[in-house]
Design an enzyme around this catalytic site. Structure first.
Site, PDB file in Angstrom:
ATOM      1  N   HIS A  62     -34.614  10.232 -41.534  1.00  0.00           N
ATOM      2  CA  HIS A  62     -33.498   9.763 -42.366  1.00  0.00           C
ATOM      3  C   HIS A  62     -32.853   8.522 -41.751  1.00  0.00           C
ATOM      4  O   HIS A  62     -32.417   8.565 -40.602  1.00  0.00           O
ATOM      5  CB  HIS A  62     -32.459  10.873 -42.514  1.00  0.00           C
ATOM      6  CG  HIS A  62     -33.001  12.087 -43.204  1.00  0.00           C
ATOM      7  ND1 HIS A  62     -33.628  13.090 -42.520  1.00  0.00           N
ATOM      8  CD2 HIS A  62     -33.024  12.426 -44.518  1.00  0.00           C
ATOM      9  CE1 HIS A  62     -34.013  14.031 -43.390  1.00  0.00           C
ATOM     10  NE2 HIS A  62     -33.661  13.649 -44.616  1.00  0.00           N
ATOM     11  N   SER A  99     -32.051  18.076 -35.406  1.00  0.00           N
ATOM     12  CA  SER A  99     -31.727  16.796 -34.769  1.00  0.00           C
ATOM     13  C   SER A  99     -30.533  16.912 -33.824  1.00  0.00           C
ATOM     14  O   SER A  99     -30.412  16.156 -32.868  1.00  0.00           O
ATOM     15  CB  SER A  99     -31.451  15.729 -35.821  1.00  0.00           C
ATOM     16  OG  SER A  99     -32.613  15.525 -36.585  1.00  0.00           O
ATOM     17  N   ASP A 108     -36.921  12.907 -36.842  1.00  0.00           N
ATOM     18  CA  ASP A 108     -36.062  12.737 -38.024  1.00  0.00           C
ATOM     19  C   ASP A 108     -36.320  11.366 -38.658  1.00  0.00           C
ATOM     20  O   ASP A 108     -36.317  10.354 -37.956  1.00  0.00           O
ATOM     21  CB  ASP A 108     -34.595  12.860 -37.576  1.00  0.00           C
ATOM     22  CG  ASP A 108     -33.629  13.060 -38.744  1.00  0.00           C
ATOM     23  OD1 ASP A 108     -33.877  12.508 -39.834  1.00  0.00           O
ATOM     24  OD2 ASP A 108     -32.612  13.754 -38.551  1.00  0.00           O
TER      25      ASP A 108
HETATM   26 CO1  B1M Z   1     -33.996  14.878 -46.445  1.00  0.00          CO
HETATM   27  N1  B1M Z   1     -32.933  16.436 -45.931  1.00  0.00           N
HETATM   28  N2  B1M Z   1     -35.604  15.737 -45.758  1.00  0.00           N
HETATM   29  N3  B1M Z   1     -34.906  13.319 -47.082  1.00  0.00           N
HETATM   30  N4  B1M Z   1     -32.371  14.395 -47.272  1.00  0.00           N
HETATM   31  C1  B1M Z   1     -31.485  16.335 -46.074  1.00  0.00           C
HETATM   32  C2  B1M Z   1     -30.831  15.849 -44.791  1.00  0.00           C
HETATM   33  C3  B1M Z   1     -31.101  17.840 -46.421  1.00  0.00           C
HETATM   34  C4  B1M Z   1     -29.683  18.233 -46.024  1.00  0.00           C
HETATM   35  C5  B1M Z   1     -31.352  18.070 -47.920  1.00  0.00           C
HETATM   36  C6  B1M Z   1     -31.155  19.507 -48.353  1.00  0.00           C
HETATM   37  O1  B1M Z   1     -32.007  20.319 -48.186  1.00  0.00           O
HETATM   38  N5  B1M Z   1     -30.044  19.833 -48.908  1.00  0.00           N
HETATM   39  C7  B1M Z   1     -32.200  18.635 -45.627  1.00  0.00           C
HETATM   40  C8  B1M Z   1     -31.850  19.011 -44.168  1.00  0.00           C
HETATM   41  C9  B1M Z   1     -31.700  20.496 -44.005  1.00  0.00           C
HETATM   42  C10 B1M Z   1     -31.491  20.888 -42.603  1.00  0.00           C
HETATM   43  O2  B1M Z   1     -32.003  20.408 -41.639  1.00  0.00           O
HETATM   44  N6  B1M Z   1     -30.668  21.891 -42.513  1.00  0.00           N
HETATM   45  C11 B1M Z   1     -33.366  17.660 -45.684  1.00  0.00           C
HETATM   46  C12 B1M Z   1     -34.725  18.027 -45.508  1.00  0.00           C
HETATM   47  C13 B1M Z   1     -35.004  19.506 -45.376  1.00  0.00           C
HETATM   48  C14 B1M Z   1     -35.774  17.074 -45.468  1.00  0.00           C
HETATM   49  C15 B1M Z   1     -37.285  17.337 -45.201  1.00  0.00           C
HETATM   50  C16 B1M Z   1     -37.602  18.355 -44.112  1.00  0.00           C
HETATM   51  C17 B1M Z   1     -37.915  17.725 -46.551  1.00  0.00           C
HETATM   52  C18 B1M Z   1     -39.391  18.049 -46.519  1.00  0.00           C
HETATM   53  O3  B1M Z   1     -40.206  17.242 -46.145  1.00  0.00           O
HETATM   54  N7  B1M Z   1     -39.668  19.252 -46.924  1.00  0.00           N
HETATM   55  C19 B1M Z   1     -37.773  15.933 -44.824  1.00  0.00           C
HETATM   56  C20 B1M Z   1     -37.554  15.680 -43.317  1.00  0.00           C
HETATM   57  C21 B1M Z   1     -38.478  14.696 -42.737  1.00  0.00           C
HETATM   58  C22 B1M Z   1     -38.086  14.411 -41.297  1.00  0.00           C
HETATM   59  O4  B1M Z   1     -37.026  13.881 -41.040  1.00  0.00           O
HETATM   60  N8  B1M Z   1     -38.955  14.778 -40.380  1.00  0.00           N
HETATM   61  C23 B1M Z   1     -36.805  15.079 -45.590  1.00  0.00           C
HETATM   62  C24 B1M Z   1     -37.119  13.823 -46.101  1.00  0.00           C
HETATM   63  C25 B1M Z   1     -36.253  13.045 -46.845  1.00  0.00           C
HETATM   64  C26 B1M Z   1     -36.674  11.759 -47.551  1.00  0.00           C
HETATM   65  C27 B1M Z   1     -37.696  10.942 -46.756  1.00  0.00           C
HETATM   66  C28 B1M Z   1     -37.272  12.115 -48.901  1.00  0.00           C
HETATM   67  C29 B1M Z   1     -35.278  11.065 -47.773  1.00  0.00           C
HETATM   68  C30 B1M Z   1     -34.865  10.111 -46.627  1.00  0.00           C
HETATM   69  C31 B1M Z   1     -35.192   8.670 -46.898  1.00  0.00           C
HETATM   70  C32 B1M Z   1     -34.607   7.774 -45.835  1.00  0.00           C
HETATM   71  O5  B1M Z   1     -33.637   8.047 -45.171  1.00  0.00           O
HETATM   72  N9  B1M Z   1     -35.244   6.639 -45.683  1.00  0.00           N
HETATM   73  C33 B1M Z   1     -34.328  12.258 -47.710  1.00  0.00           C
HETATM   74  C34 B1M Z   1     -32.980  12.230 -48.194  1.00  0.00           C
HETATM   75  C35 B1M Z   1     -32.568  10.990 -48.970  1.00  0.00           C
HETATM   76  C36 B1M Z   1     -32.069  13.301 -47.975  1.00  0.00           C
HETATM   77  C37 B1M Z   1     -30.629  13.482 -48.530  1.00  0.00           C
HETATM   78  C38 B1M Z   1     -30.768  13.910 -49.994  1.00  0.00           C
HETATM   79  C39 B1M Z   1     -29.698  12.287 -48.456  1.00  0.00           C
HETATM   80  C40 B1M Z   1     -29.523  11.654 -47.071  1.00  0.00           C
HETATM   81  C41 B1M Z   1     -28.859  10.285 -47.179  1.00  0.00           C
HETATM   82  O6  B1M Z   1     -29.507   9.259 -47.131  1.00  0.00           O
HETATM   83  N10 B1M Z   1     -27.541  10.250 -47.404  1.00  0.00           N
HETATM   84  C42 B1M Z   1     -30.088  14.648 -47.611  1.00  0.00           C
HETATM   85  C43 B1M Z   1     -29.041  15.513 -48.254  1.00  0.00           C
HETATM   86  C44 B1M Z   1     -27.635  15.072 -47.939  1.00  0.00           C
HETATM   87  O7  B1M Z   1     -27.348  14.500 -46.904  1.00  0.00           O
HETATM   88  N11 B1M Z   1     -26.726  15.375 -48.814  1.00  0.00           N
HETATM   89  C45 B1M Z   1     -31.334  15.242 -47.062  1.00  0.00           C
HETATM   90  C46 B1M Z   1     -26.788   9.025 -47.563  1.00  0.00           C
HETATM   91  C47 B1M Z   1     -26.354   8.452 -46.209  1.00  0.00           C
HETATM   92  C48 B1M Z   1     -25.533   7.195 -46.398  1.00  0.00           C
HETATM   93  O8  B1M Z   1     -25.568   9.439 -45.579  1.00  0.00           O
HETATM   94  O9  B1M Z   1     -27.174   9.645 -43.599  1.00  0.00           O
HETATM   95  O10 B1M Z   1     -25.235  11.263 -43.909  1.00  0.00           O
HETATM   96  P1  B1M Z   1     -25.788   9.904 -44.054  1.00  0.00           P
HETATM   97  O11 B1M Z   1     -24.885   8.882 -43.251  1.00  0.00           O
HETATM   98  C49 B1M Z   1     -23.474   8.921 -43.290  1.00  0.00           C
HETATM   99  C50 B1M Z   1     -22.835   9.703 -42.155  1.00  0.00           C
HETATM  100  O12 B1M Z   1     -23.554  10.867 -41.828  1.00  0.00           O
HETATM  101  C51 B1M Z   1     -22.698   8.706 -41.047  1.00  0.00           C
HETATM  102  O13 B1M Z   1     -22.490   7.466 -41.740  1.00  0.00           O
HETATM  103  C52 B1M Z   1     -23.011   7.511 -43.076  1.00  0.00           C
HETATM  104  C53 B1M Z   1     -21.916   7.200 -44.083  1.00  0.00           C
HETATM  105  O14 B1M Z   1     -21.171   6.094 -43.771  1.00  0.00           O
HETATM  106  N12 B1M Z   1     -23.750   8.484 -40.071  1.00  0.00           N
HETATM  107  C54 B1M Z   1     -23.461   7.949 -38.842  1.00  0.00           C
HETATM  108  C55 B1M Z   1     -25.075   8.693 -40.134  1.00  0.00           C
HETATM  109  N13 B1M Z   1     -25.653   8.336 -38.982  1.00  0.00           N
HETATM  110  C56 B1M Z   1     -24.694   7.871 -38.180  1.00  0.00           C
HETATM  111  C57 B1M Z   1     -24.750   7.356 -36.881  1.00  0.00           C
HETATM  112  C58 B1M Z   1     -23.566   6.944 -36.283  1.00  0.00           C
HETATM  113  C59 B1M Z   1     -22.358   7.017 -36.971  1.00  0.00           C
HETATM  114  C60 B1M Z   1     -22.289   7.532 -38.247  1.00  0.00           C
HETATM  115  O15 B1M Z   1     -23.517   6.433 -35.055  1.00  0.00           O
HETATM  116  C61 B1M Z   1     -24.686   6.247 -34.316  1.00  0.00           C
END
Ligand code: B1M
Length: 214
Positions: free
Chosen positions: A101, A152, A99
């Site tokens: 992200h 993940s 992963d």
């Molecule tokens: Co990707 N991605 N992505 N992506 N991406 C998602 C997760 C996805 C839901 C989008 C979608 O399709 N709707 C989907 C997953 C689907 C699934 O598995 N069911 C997805 C996919 C499919 C993919 C790829 C497979 C796409 C591809 O290549 N075809 C690929 C995966 C690569 C891999 O990981 N092997 C991929 C790639 C990417 C980018 C690189 C382009 C980019 C990431 C850049 C980066 O992180 N440096 C990206 C992004 C930006 C997203 C979305 C749009 C946004 C994620 C984000 O940064 N959110 C995402 C859609 C979504 O989530 N709505 C998506 C903002 C961030 C602040 O929130 O990380 O949730 P989040 O963190 C929150 C809480 O979750 C929590 O605290 C934060 C808020 O305070 N939290 C924790 C997180 N970690 C924590 C740990 C803790 C405590 C709290 O304690 C340890």
């Protein structure tokens, strides 16, 4: 004409930084830095996720959105509240194997380190072996795992099993959009000897860390 909040969300959706900093400055007059992130910027990111899901955005565009989010967090960081407390504990953070992200995890790092925790951030795609090595070297008080892909969640289960096999039983905090409250100990690692706690966001992560350190 867009409102400030709509403009902030649209920088993330459009993946553009033109005017971003000026609007962040305006937002800072009105909101706390973390509320800007969790509010309008997060709203933009949710829209990006929705568009991406509908094949209306390509990965390269999502990367640009991620860049805007990262630049915003970096800009807002110095304005966040910091506690001057003594070190409350040491925590290893990692995005699990497979992963990439890391925006959420890095936000957790900022919040925890601003509030008295020493953070060892191992980065992305971290395999269990690397966590085990880091544990042995650093002897942290907890391990935090982040994951956004559905697979993940499975990787977290494997990681917890490997940690257990290595004789590790420190509390594990799990978070990321792949998970929900259901991912407590029973789901992630019924056999893990330590606590397994789910954090819904970075502030929740801080609450959990504070409870653990009390
Ligand atoms: Co990707 N991605 N992505 N992506 N991406 C998602 C997760 C996805 C839901 C989008 C979608 O399709 N709707 C989907 C997953 C689907 C699934 O598995 N069911 C997805 C996919 C499919 C993919 C790829 C497979 C796409 C591809 O290549 N075809 C690929 C995966 C690569 C891999 O990981 N092997 C991929 C790639 C990417 C980018 C690189 C382009 C980019 C990431 C850049 C980066 O992180 N440096 C990206 C992004 C930006 C997203 C979305 C749009 C946004 C994620 C984000 O940064 N959110 C995402 C859609 C979504 O989530 N709505 C998506 C903002 C961030 C602040 O929130 O990380 O949730 P989040 O963190 C929150 C809480 O979750 C929590 O605290 C934060 C808020 O305070 N939290 C924790 C997180 N970690 C924590 C740990 C803790 C405590 C709290 O304690 C340890």
């Amino acid at each position: 004409n867009l409102t400030l909040e709509e403009r902030l969300a649209s920088y993330v959706v459009e993946g553009t930084k033109d005017g971003l900093i000026a609007d962040l400055d305006v937002a800072l007059q009105k909101y706390k830095p973390l509320d800007i992130i969790n509010g309008p910027l997060m709203k933009g990111m949710e829209e990006v996720g929705r568009l991406f899901n509908n094949n209306e955005l390509i990965v390269a565009e999502v990367l640009q959105s991620a860049e805007v989010m990262k630049a915003s967090v970096a800009y807002l960081e110095p304005f966040m509240e910091k506690s001057e407390s003594a070190v409350k504990g040491k925590i290893i953070l990692a995005t699990v194997k497979g992963d990439v992200h890391d925006i959420g995890k890095n936000l957790v790092e900022i919040i925890l380190s601003n509030n008295g925790y020493r953070i060892i951030n191992l980065g992305i795609k971290v395999p269990p072996e690397q966590l085990i090595d880091a544990y042995r070297k650093e002897r942290p008080d907890a391990i935090g795992l982040s994951g956004l892909l559905v697979k993940s969640a499975q990787q977290m289960i494997i990681t917890a099993q490997d940690l257990k096999t290595a004789g590790i039983d420190v509390p594990i905090m799990v978070g990321g959009a792949a998970l929900t409250r259901k991912f407590t100990k029973t789901r992630i690692a019924p056999e893990y000897d330590g606590l397994v706690l789910y954090a819904k966001d970075a502030m929740d992560g801080l609450d959990i860390a504070n409870k653990l350190s009390d």
